[in-house]
Design a protein around this motif. Sequence first.
Motif, PDB file in Angstrom:
ATOM      1  N   UNK A   1       4.620   9.186  -5.823  1.00  0.00           N
ATOM      2  CA  UNK A   1       3.290   8.602  -5.594  1.00  0.00           C
ATOM      3  C   UNK A   1       3.789   7.230  -6.346  1.00  0.00           C
ATOM      4  N   UNK A   2       4.945   6.695  -7.087  1.00  0.00           N
ATOM      5  CA  UNK A   2       5.325   5.174  -7.440  1.00  0.00           C
ATOM      6  C   UNK A   2       5.222   4.468  -6.319  1.00  0.00           C
TER       7      UNK A   2
ATOM      8  N   UNK B   1      10.904  13.281   3.225  1.00  0.00           N
ATOM      9  CA  UNK B   1      12.135  13.332   3.016  1.00  0.00           C
ATOM     10  C   UNK B   1      13.165  13.657   3.461  1.00  0.00           C
ATOM     11  N   UNK B   2      13.209  14.738   4.453  1.00  0.00           N
ATOM     12  CA  UNK B   2      14.355  14.348   5.082  1.00  0.00           C
ATOM     13  C   UNK B   2      15.046  13.406   6.086  1.00  0.00           C
ATOM     14  N   UNK B   3      14.186  12.419   6.156  1.00  0.00           N
ATOM     15  CA  UNK B   3      14.757  10.969   6.394  1.00  0.00           C
ATOM     16  C   UNK B   3      15.813  10.262   5.326  1.00  0.00           C
ATOM     17  N   UNK B   4      14.990  10.331   4.134  1.00  0.00           N
ATOM     18  CA  UNK B   4      15.951   9.849   3.124  1.00  0.00           C
ATOM     19  C   UNK B   4      17.297   9.887   2.852  1.00  0.00           C
TER      20      UNK B   4
ATOM     21  N   UNK C   1      12.143   5.605  -9.070  1.00  0.00           N
ATOM     22  CA  UNK C   1      11.610   6.642  -9.624  1.00  0.00           C
ATOM     23  C   UNK C   1      12.400   8.257  -9.449  1.00  0.00           C
ATOM     24  N   UNK C   2      12.429   8.376  -7.605  1.00  0.00           N
ATOM     25  CA  UNK C   2      12.779   9.009  -6.983  1.00  0.00           C
ATOM     26  C   UNK C   2      14.494   9.492  -6.737  1.00  0.00           C
TER      27      UNK C   2
ATOM     28  N   UNK D   1       0.910  -1.290  -0.141  1.00  0.00           N
ATOM     29  CA  UNK D   1       0.368  -0.009  -0.247  1.00  0.00           C
ATOM     30  C   UNK D   1       0.512   0.720  -0.089  1.00  0.00           C
ATOM     31  N   UNK D   2       2.186   1.067   0.351  1.00  0.00           N
ATOM     32  CA  UNK D   2       2.963   2.734   0.117  1.00  0.00           C
ATOM     33  C   UNK D   2       3.219   2.879  -1.156  1.00  0.00           C
ATOM     34  N   UNK D   3       3.463   4.119  -0.836  1.00  0.00           N
ATOM     35  CA  UNK D   3       4.409   4.751  -2.338  1.00  0.00           C
ATOM     36  C   UNK D   3       5.227   5.505  -1.902  1.00  0.00           C
ATOM     37  N   UNK D   4       6.196   6.029  -2.742  1.00  0.00           N
ATOM     38  CA  UNK D   4       7.005   7.562  -2.424  1.00  0.00           C
ATOM     39  C   UNK D   4       6.090   8.778  -2.543  1.00  0.00           C
TER      40      UNK D   4
END
Length: 76
Positions: free
Chosen positions: A26-27, A58-61, A42-43, A19-22
Motif C-alpha cells: 500500500x505504498x 502479484x502474479x504479473x509482478x 518497499x515490496x 492514485x495507485x499504490x502497491x
Amino acid sequence: MPTQPTNPRHVVDPRTLEMLVCPLTKTRLTLSADHTELISVAARLAFPIRRGVPLLSLDEARELSEDEVRAISARG
C-alpha cells in the motif's frame, strides 16, 4: 530493453499514477525510467504497464534485484 510507448493512448495518465499504490504494501509506486513498469521499492517488485494499463497483480509482478533497488533509490 523495451522503449517508451509511441501511441499516446498507451501512456498512463500522470494523475492516475498518483492514485495507485502497491497492492502488497500500500505504498506509493514509482514510474520506471523507460515508462514500462511501476516500481514498489518497499515490496521490491516491478509491475508491468501494457498498452497504458498498469497490471497491479502479484502474479504479473517481477522481483527487483538488489542492484535495481539501489539504482531506483539513488534516482529519486
